[in-house]
Every structure is written in structure tokens, then in C-alpha cells.
Write an enzyme that holds these catalytic residues in place. Structure first.
Site, PDB file in Angstrom:
ATOM      1  N   GLY A  12      21.450  28.765 -81.919  1.00 21.52           N
ATOM      2  CA  GLY A  12      20.440  27.895 -82.063  1.00 21.52           C
ATOM      3  C   GLY A  12      19.225  28.530 -81.439  1.00 21.52           C
ATOM      4  O   GLY A  12      18.300  27.897 -81.171  1.00 21.52           O
ATOM      5  N   GLY A  15      15.727  27.070 -82.441  1.00 14.64           N
ATOM      6  CA  GLY A  15      15.505  25.717 -81.980  1.00 14.64           C
ATOM      7  C   GLY A  15      14.480  25.582 -81.036  1.00 14.64           C
ATOM      8  O   GLY A  15      13.904  26.397 -80.405  1.00 14.64           O
ATOM      9  N   ASP A  38      20.909  31.944 -85.483  1.00 17.41           N
ATOM     10  CA  ASP A  38      20.552  30.522 -85.943  1.00 17.41           C
ATOM     11  C   ASP A  38      21.034  30.307 -87.449  1.00 17.41           C
ATOM     12  O   ASP A  38      21.286  31.450 -88.146  1.00 17.41           O
ATOM     13  CB  ASP A  38      18.949  30.242 -85.933  1.00 17.41           C
ATOM     14  CG  ASP A  38      18.644  28.827 -85.812  1.00 17.41           C
ATOM     15  OD1 ASP A  38      18.321  28.439 -84.744  1.00 17.41           O
ATOM     16  OD2 ASP A  38      18.606  28.075 -86.843  1.00 17.41           O
ATOM     17  N   ILE A  39      21.243  29.266 -87.880  1.00 13.46           N
ATOM     18  CA  ILE A  39      21.899  28.861 -89.057  1.00 13.46           C
ATOM     19  C   ILE A  39      20.682  29.264 -90.258  1.00 13.46           C
ATOM     20  O   ILE A  39      21.166  29.486 -91.391  1.00 13.46           O
ATOM     21  CB  ILE A  39      21.962  27.383 -89.373  1.00 13.46           C
ATOM     22  CG1 ILE A  39      23.018  27.127 -90.769  1.00 13.46           C
ATOM     23  CG2 ILE A  39      20.771  26.490 -89.299  1.00 13.46           C
ATOM     24  CD1 ILE A  39      23.774  26.139 -90.519  1.00 13.46           C
ATOM     25  N   ASP A  56      26.202  30.190 -88.800  1.00 13.55           N
ATOM     26  CA  ASP A  56      26.390  28.821 -88.825  1.00 13.55           C
ATOM     27  C   ASP A  56      27.591  28.610 -87.837  1.00 13.55           C
ATOM     28  O   ASP A  56      28.690  29.128 -88.125  1.00 13.55           O
ATOM     29  CB  ASP A  56      26.817  28.503 -90.196  1.00 13.55           C
ATOM     30  CG  ASP A  56      27.436  27.038 -90.201  1.00 13.55           C
ATOM     31  OD1 ASP A  56      27.492  26.415 -89.172  1.00 13.55           O
ATOM     32  OD2 ASP A  56      27.519  26.461 -91.197  1.00 13.55           O
ATOM     33  N   TYR A 146      26.143  10.993 -80.062  1.00 14.38           N
ATOM     34  CA  TYR A 146      25.815  12.045 -79.309  1.00 14.38           C
ATOM     35  C   TYR A 146      26.215  12.284 -78.131  1.00 14.38           C
ATOM     36  O   TYR A 146      26.914  13.283 -77.441  1.00 14.38           O
ATOM     37  CB  TYR A 146      24.301  12.155 -79.457  1.00 14.38           C
ATOM     38  CG  TYR A 146      23.458  13.360 -78.597  1.00 14.38           C
ATOM     39  CD1 TYR A 146      23.596  14.837 -79.098  1.00 14.38           C
ATOM     40  CD2 TYR A 146      22.569  13.087 -77.703  1.00 14.38           C
ATOM     41  CE1 TYR A 146      22.983  15.771 -78.562  1.00 14.38           C
ATOM     42  CE2 TYR A 146      22.004  14.172 -77.031  1.00 14.38           C
ATOM     43  CZ  TYR A 146      22.259  15.280 -77.483  1.00 14.38           C
ATOM     44  OH  TYR A 146      21.536  16.350 -76.867  1.00 14.38           O
TER      45      TYR A 146
HETATM   46  C1  AKB Z   1      17.944  13.461 -77.567  1.00 15.37           C
HETATM   47  O1  AKB Z   1      16.895  12.771 -77.619  1.00 15.37           O
HETATM   48  O2  AKB Z   1      18.877  13.365 -78.156  1.00 15.37           O
HETATM   49  C2  AKB Z   1      17.903  14.958 -76.689  1.00 15.37           C
HETATM   50  C3  AKB Z   1      18.609  14.650 -75.443  1.00 15.37           C
HETATM   51  C4  AKB Z   1      18.058  13.430 -74.293  1.00 15.37           C
HETATM   52  O3  AKB Z   1      19.488  15.212 -75.265  1.00 15.37           O
HETATM   53  N1  AKB Z   1      16.554  15.111 -76.398  1.00 15.37           N
END
Ligand code: AKB
Length: 320
Positions: A12, A15, A38-39, A56, A146
Site C-alpha cells: 500500500g 496510499g 502497491d496494486i 495485489d 471495517y
Molecule cells: C477511517 O475513517 O476509516 C480511517 C480510520 C479511522 O481508520 N481513517
């Protein structure tokens, strides 16, 4: 520059964190000791590293081959999907955020790499805890895709450390603010967009409501912390899930007030979208005493210093 036998792979690397961390690592360890990946294709890659490879990270075989071919000793594994985008693509978020991490932990277990850095996030926090000054060891009950992927990743890191002695280190980053490389798909990204639009249009519509405070951090402080953690003696580290990092805590209203000090005509309005629910599930501030005690976490930038630096640099960058 350090004299080193380390060979460092960054995933990454193009990024938001990757571009600046790669440059810092090249400065410290020498660019010939850094392999950036990076990809994106080679011709889009402008990095400070001596070597660039397209990778990747969900292609485990290729990642394993790159580690072997370049005699990599340390990996900064940054490739990840952020919170907003992860809600849209839950299966892909799991594949990208968790599975390549386990591949790298296996390589470390087999002693094919010596040390691994992996970024977690304040997104690991969720239900059933106080909003303010959240401590290192509270229960983790995230409500976002996430956040779930980051809790799982943290647990894998701790498992490989405790069971196989793998030297894996991690930070729960707050929202990161920088002017060099834009972020993408995060809930805290309003705090980057606002600066671009302030400079380009003099106004901004925030997708986060005015009084929602979240932990945030200027990129230089994030890079400094990452290097500090990775250079700390292993025996000093008491956390192998991921270290809390609090940074600053402010609301969109407070950030716009800081911008107005430099740009009195700046205007903001608020149209919260689906990311508001994610922000509401996160803490407003974090206690990072354990990181301060274990490896000397510290900060340079407060809200005004960060705002001044962002505006100054973006005005220059966006001039043409
Ligand atoms: C997000 O907003 O997804 C990120 C984080 C807080 O991990 N910046």
C-alpha cells in the site's frame, strides 16, 4: 542514516500513509533497502524507494515470492480498505484487510521475515464503552465491517505473537490528516477534504455533523510514532494486539473555526450521510498512556499547528 541489514517491504506504498512512510523509511534506512509495492502499475508509481513492485496483496503467492526474491526482513503491511468503502464491499474488506495479514504472520512464524507492522484503527471500538478517553483494554464491540476486520486482525497478531513468538507491532490509528496524498473511503476523511475545498472553493459541505468529535492526527506525528514503535526493543512492548493512539480530538465545527482563523470567509454546512452512523459508534477521544509508557509516543502538532501546515502546503500544491 542507520547502517542496516534490514530489507523493508511496504504494501500500500502509494496510499495516504504509504507515500510518507516509504519516504521516511528511505531516509532512515537508505532507499536501496526499501521495496515499495502497491496494486497500481509501475508507471503511476512515484516513490522514494529504490525498488517498486506491483502487488495485489490478495495474491498470496506473489507476495510470498516478492518477500523471498528481495530477501525482505521487515514488512509494513499498509494495504487496506477504509471504513466507508468497507460497508459497501464487506466480503472484499474481509479478504483485503484480514487474509494477507495472516499470510504475512505465517511468513514470520516460519522465520522468513523478522518483524511486521500492521495498522489497526480506532474503529475497533464500539458499543458498551464510554465515549471519552477510551482506555487500552476496554472490550471491543465494533459495529462497522471495517471495525470487525480490524478486531480480527488484532487478535490474529496477538495469537501469532503469544503462540509462535512473532514480532508483530501495531497502532490503532485515529483519522489521519495530510496534504501530500489524499485519503479515500474513510469516515474521518472529511477532515482532509475540508482543507482541499477550503483552498479550492472557500466552502465545504461536511458529511459528518458539526458536533461529532473524533480522534485525529497529523501525518507527521503518525509517521514518527510508527518508526518509534518499530525501533523500540521488543521486550518493552506489552501490547501485541494494537496500541491506542489518541492524537487530537475535534469536531467539524471546531476544525472549521480553526480554518476561519486563517481564512475568515470560509463557509461550512453539514449534510451527514451513512458515515455519520460509523462516526457515532466511535469514541470521541482515546487514552494512549500505555503507548507513551512503553515506547515514548509523543506529539508535535495541535489543531492550530496542523491547520496552518495543511493550508500553507495545499495553497502551494493546488496553485497550478
Ligand atoms: C477511517 O475513517 O476509516 C480511517 C480510520 C479511522 O481508520 N481513517
Amino acid at each position: 542514516m542507520h547502517t542496516t541489514t534490514e530489507k523493508i517491504l511496504v504494501t500500500g506504498a502509494l496510499g495516504q500513509i504509504g507515500t510518507e512512510l516509504t519516504a521516511k523509511l528511505a531516509e532512515i534506512y537508505g532507499k536501496d533497502n526499501i521495496v515499495a509495492s502497491d496494486i497500481r502499475a509501475q508507471d503511476q508509481a512515484i516513490t522514494a524507494a529504490g525498488t517498486y513492485v506491483q502487488l495485489d496483496v490478495t495474491d498470496s503467492e506473489r507476495m510470498i515470492n516478492i518477500v523471498a526474491e528481495h530477501s525482505v526482513t521487515t514488512v509494513y503491511h499498509l494495504a487496506s480498505l477504509l471504513s466507508g468503502t468497507s460497508e459497501d464491499k464487506p466480503m472484499f474488506a474481509w479478504r483485503l484487510n484480514v487474509e494477507p495479514l495472516i499470510v504475512l504472520l505465517e511468513l514470520a512464524k516460519e522465520k522468513k521475515i523478522k518483524r511486521l507492522f500492521w495498522p489497526s484503527s480506532i474503529a475497533v471500538f464500539g458499543k458498551g464503552i464510554p465515549k471519552k478517553n477510551v482506555k487500552q483494554d476496554v472490550p471491543l464491540n465494533p459495529t462497522s465491517v471495517y471495525g470487525i476486520s480490524k478486531v480480527a486482525g488484532e487478535k490474529w497478531c496477538e495469537y501469532y505473537h503469544d503462540k509462535f513468538g512473532v514480532d508483530v507491532r501495531s497502532i490503532r490509528y485515529p483519522g489521519l490528516i495530510s496534504w501530500k496524498t489524499p485519503a479515500g473511503g474513510g469516515t474521518t476523511d472529511y477532515a482532509v477534504e475540508i482543507f482541499y475545498e477550503a483552498v479550492q472553493k472557500g466552502e465545504y459541505t461536511s458529511f459528518i455533523d458539526k458536533d461529532t468529535a473524533m480522534p485525529m492526527l497529523y501525518m507527521d506525528d503518525a509517521i514518527d510514532a510508527t518508526i518509534r514503535l518499530m525501533q523500540a526493543p521488543s521486550a518493552q512492548l506489552t501490547v501485541r494486539t494494537s496500541y491506542n493512539m489518541g492524537g487530537l480530538s475535534f469536531t467539524p465545527k471546531e476544525l472549521s473555526a480553526a480554518i476561519k482563523k486563517k481564512m475568515p470567509d470560509f463557509k461550512i454546512d453539514y449534510k451527514p450521510d451513512f458515515r455519520q452512523a460509523i462516526a457515532d459508534s466511535w469514541p470521541s477521544s482515546i487514552d494512549d498512556k500505555v503507548a507513551q509508557d512503553d515506547w515514548g509516543l509523543r506529539y508535535e502538532y495541535d489543531l492550530d499547528a496542523m491547520t496552518d501546515t495543511m493550508l500553507l502546503n495545499l495553497k502551494e500544491k493546488l496553485k497550478h
